[in-house]
Design an enzyme around this catalytic site. Sequence first.
Site, short mmCIF file in Angstrom:
data_model
loop_
_atom_site.label_atom_id
_atom_site.label_comp_id
_atom_site.label_asym_id
_atom_site.label_seq_id
_atom_site.Cartn_x
_atom_site.Cartn_y
_atom_site.Cartn_z
N GLY A 224 0.84 -1.18 0.00
CA GLY A 224 0.00 0.00 0.00
C GLY A 224 0.88 1.24 0.00
CB SER A 225 2.15 3.74 -1.20
OG SER A 225 3.13 2.77 -1.00
#
Length: 817
Positions: A224-225
């Site tokens: 994720g980011s």
Amino acid sequence: MLRKFAVLALAPLFACGSSTATSTDTDTASSTGETGTSGTTGEPAYRATIRRTSYGVAHVQADDLGSVLFGQAYAFAQDHVCTLADQIVKVRAERAKYFGRGDGDAHLTSDFTYLALEVEQRAQRMWDATPADVKVAIEGYAAGYNQYLRDTPPGELPADCAGAPWVKEIEALDLVRYYVDLGLLGSSNQLASYIGTAQPPGAPLTMPGGPLRGLGTLTSGGFGSNGWALGADKTTGGGGMVVANPHFPWTGELKLWESHLTVPGEVNIYGVGLMGVPGVLIGFNDAVAWTHTFSSGNRFTFYKLALDPSDPTAYLYDGTSRPMTKKTFEVEVADGGTVTRTMYYSHYGPMLNVDPIGWSTDIALTYRDANIDNPRLIEQFLGMDRAKTLDEFKAVFQTVQGIPWVNTMAADKAGNAWYADASATPQLSDEAIAGWQAAIEDDFLTGLLYQQGGLVVLDGSDSTYEWVDSGDARAPGLVPFAGVPQLDRRDFVFNANDSYWLANPAAPLEGFSPLHGSERAPQSPRTRINAMLLQNDPRYAAAGDDGTFTLAEIQAAIQGNHSLTADLVLDDLLARCGAHPVVDVDGSKVDLRTVCGILGAWDRRFNPDSVGAVLFREYLAAYSGGAVLDRGSLFHVPFDPDDPIGTPHTLIAPAEGQADGALVALGEAARHLAEAGVPLSAPLKQLQRAPRGSVEIGVHGGFAKEGIANVVGYDGGLNSTLLPKVPRPPSIAGTAGLTERGYVINYGSSFVMAVEFLPEGPRGEAFLTYSQSEDPRSPHFRDQTELFSRKEWRPLLFREADIAADANLRETVVEGG
């Protein structure tokens, strides 16, 4: 100018040990600098100055590119030598040689996977196609790593690899093998258990393959980011601004490491890179700042083969039987002897063993990988580092086309913002896309894998489904740069791992191949909270009354820990709790008045001292991950593609005559916490703990369902090293991952950076959540983890005067080669 030599050509000199680097412990050397002589009669090939500032950040200066990367690798090895050494063993297919067969033959499976992928041969082709200046960079990096090993007695290495026979000097080609593997991070890299065990029916070796359910994370890699790039219309100062918030593992080879590289007149770049990779992956220079998020698009396509009834190692293709290719490989094993295994390939790529499908007499799975031959990975990264304008930065994407698996958000000093998902993506014809989409409805396996994670399964017996070559992409069959989703703005662009569609909600990107990702589809709560913060939604007012961000405001926004999910359902939940304060849970009455009092007083954030965050998390444990995307068990108002940020919302009401499922879930949460001995009023930091060695540090942040930008969590599958990992006890039944040690954290926000362009140049602050060094003996093993736990940002020292003024400055000169 110092002479530059090819590392490989100097192997005999290295073996004689006639070249040494002069260095001192960067934590104890004099701040005035200590410089020594080479110990050779000739001029060293590489010479660099390493200056460590507070928190162990390495600022490396040199007169040429090879030398600055020599210095970068030397400093990196001081912090992470064991990690890179482990990965070199992996990509050389030598795990069984040093560590034996492994539990369940895991090391053998890994070795046969990397042999089957022909990493060595691909690395050689990558090297042959590499431009001369990039070869200089890789050679310098290999030489710097080797110089550190020569200067450090084996017994003085960190405990994880001290005296280990597998920690050895490397060649430039070893690094290139590793870069081949990194390019496959969103594809073949995660298929090891599926590739290395694939054997045809009737073969003497039968092993369980990778699990079918495990394929669901392959399009995102489990990563994720958040990435934000703001233009002049959204910044108080009028220059560009970038927020980097990659969510990556806190242990293993996918950690990020921070450095600042300067070659006068050529490069001045600050940021973080992946372990063992030259240059900077996420960061800024004098003119441009950028960040990345993992793309949700497809880096490969599966192919379902119709096997020849008379031969399971042949398949039908346009009505004709086509034999598979087979290759036999040999692996050396630590306890003596060797193991051989024959691996099979369709013309698309390696065969797969997917448990419980396996490889039957009727059907088999294979795949084609868009990054299997990407010789331009390092050229891409170094080109971005050296770009002096946003136009030059974009030109690297257009001419090199080496981005493997990430979205990019960038902004410049003139206040321009740019988004692109330039990841390597298969190009299919309209006919192939239509046939695949029909198969989603008609074919069980095709539909299942699409529902699991947007995976594409094509009919491998029909040439209609071959990738289309347009002649203008990096490799045949890929979408060229002109066809990828991209957007220029003066307000903002962002991504939080959903598709490109809403890079800016005011200008949706539509009309692209579904292999890039979904359009007009439900968005995660994290995407929605990102957009609300950037749009200055009145509920959060992140940009204040003027609607533009200062650096302090953007920092507060990305680390605010607001829970969107709580904001969408909690008012309704509390109202119903007040009307019905006692609920039946499995035949027992649970009084909810204390529970609802705590939730009513909660600040709806997942901050360290937030009381109620734990209780709400356990309440959400009753709902699946998909419940936060559309109408169903949690929300009443469904997703509306014309209001994708505002929907879904509102807690769903119970069906007439039925128990209120929301109140039952709340009662179950209270009961689970009581059974675990956890007070209902426990603050988040009491339970959410990040182990760093023998110390556990309470940290803030939330899980995916909670709708928080700042994600933390636990992941056991994203660290492929054989180095010690963070253990987690079994989860307590019915909870959101609560264990007897609380919520164990080893993943999430990693390098959190906010940088703005001012008239005098870039200014920023950050923290590296797991800290700079993986050596427990280092003072920089957990110092930034403690900063992160307190939300104490530190300045990024980019200007020469700021570096020189740092109270903890230590300078070392290293040379060799």
